[in-house]
Design an enzyme around this catalytic site. Sequence first.
Site, mmCIF file in Angstrom:
data_model
loop_
_atom_site.group_PDB
_atom_site.id
_atom_site.type_symbol
_atom_site.label_atom_id
_atom_site.label_comp_id
_atom_site.label_asym_id
_atom_site.label_seq_id
_atom_site.Cartn_x
_atom_site.Cartn_y
_atom_site.Cartn_z
ATOM 1 N N THR A 18 0.817 -1.213 0.000
ATOM 2 C CA THR A 18 0.000 0.000 0.000
ATOM 3 C C THR A 18 0.850 1.262 0.000
ATOM 4 O O THR A 18 0.514 2.255 -0.654
ATOM 5 C CB THR A 18 -0.938 0.008 1.227
ATOM 6 O OG1 THR A 18 -1.884 -1.056 1.087
ATOM 7 C CG2 THR A 18 -1.683 1.326 1.354
ATOM 8 N N SER A 60 1.311 -7.099 -0.696
ATOM 9 C CA SER A 60 1.848 -7.910 0.401
ATOM 10 C C SER A 60 1.387 -9.370 0.405
ATOM 11 O O SER A 60 2.151 -10.243 0.832
ATOM 12 C CB SER A 60 1.539 -7.260 1.751
ATOM 13 O OG SER A 60 0.169 -6.975 1.889
ATOM 14 N N THR A 93 1.077 -3.902 4.501
ATOM 15 C CA THR A 93 0.813 -4.217 5.909
ATOM 16 C C THR A 93 0.114 -5.555 6.126
ATOM 17 O O THR A 93 0.113 -6.075 7.240
ATOM 18 C CB THR A 93 -0.046 -3.111 6.551
ATOM 19 O OG1 THR A 93 -1.269 -2.977 5.817
ATOM 20 C CG2 THR A 93 0.695 -1.788 6.560
ATOM 21 N N ASP A 94 -0.479 -6.128 5.083
ATOM 22 C CA ASP A 94 -1.239 -7.371 5.276
ATOM 23 C C ASP A 94 -0.391 -8.495 5.853
ATOM 24 O O ASP A 94 -0.917 -9.373 6.546
ATOM 25 C CB ASP A 94 -1.852 -7.843 3.950
ATOM 26 C CG ASP A 94 -3.064 -7.028 3.543
ATOM 27 O OD1 ASP A 94 -3.485 -6.166 4.339
ATOM 28 O OD2 ASP A 94 -3.590 -7.253 2.439
#
Length: 347
Positions: A18, A60, A93-94
């Site tokens: 992101t 991610s 961030t996942d």
Amino acid sequence: MYSSAGGKQIKVYALGGTIAMVPGPQGAVPGLTGEALIAAVDGLDQVATVDAETFSIVASPNITIGAVVDLSQRIRGDAAAGRWDGIVVTQGTDTIEETSFLLDLLLTDLNIPVIVTGAMRNPRLASPDGPGNILAAVRVASSIAAQQSALHLGVLVVINDTIHAASTVLKANSHRLDAFSSPASGPVGAVIEGRTLIYSLPNRQPILAAGRLLKGPLLEGPVPVALVSTSVGDTGWLLEAVADGRDEGHYRGLVLDAMGGGHLPERLVPSVAFIAERLPVVITSRTGNGSLLLDTYAYAGSETDLRDKGVISAGWLHKFKAAGLLELLLRAKASKAEIRSLFTEFN
């Protein structure tokens, strides 16, 4: 490269996510390079001399364990060369809670800070948090506190001005800026007015024990580990397929995300016991917070019953981290006895 007179030398590896999104035909897609990311950070040149490299440009969910192993080798080479005072990794961030932990396991003897960060808002949204998170990550990597305590802190996740240990950090919300927390232990520090404050040190003993088993060469190809959650309506068919060897490609290990303190419905126990005879089976709690019980209950499917059937307790380790650790151990050709002994460190 962004230079800072008298500052630390920090290397940034950009993986995508992101924080690196650009507009696509129907929505945001990864596209920004490492150089573009640091160019958007006001005041970065006042903190450190930063060199950015685009390691990958992926969302991610597409980061693999193999890619993290490759990145760890690059970082280890950087540390051996002595060129950089710290490393910052930017990614989606996942999967930060998994990839940061994998890096932590693979870099236990590194004496320079390694910081992982990302963003919840992509650069095209109002008030994107990516630049601020990069600035905070570079501040932490450059700080005296992190420099002097790198071996004791291990890999850190810095996001929303909060510093988390890689071993305990979780993504606890799908969209908020404060999505990350460390429910089992709390954060280890914070960035306040540009200062790095370390409140506590994480429990490094089990991480260091794992690192000793991962010192040798690792298998390059994936070693599949199944992660199976349980519920009151679970028929057990998936576990039966694994037990019968009908799982495509044949899993080499199993992580069971069990109920409460480490409990399973009685109907699932025969399949689990059969799998545990041939594969390492690790059990975690689906609560995501707190350690498993060891000796409280004794009914069929309880923690004592499962232990007697060869199931390995992950203790306080979260399911995602347990699955990653188990695959690394299998890639290192650790024996079932070594795997059992290592996971005991987390109890």
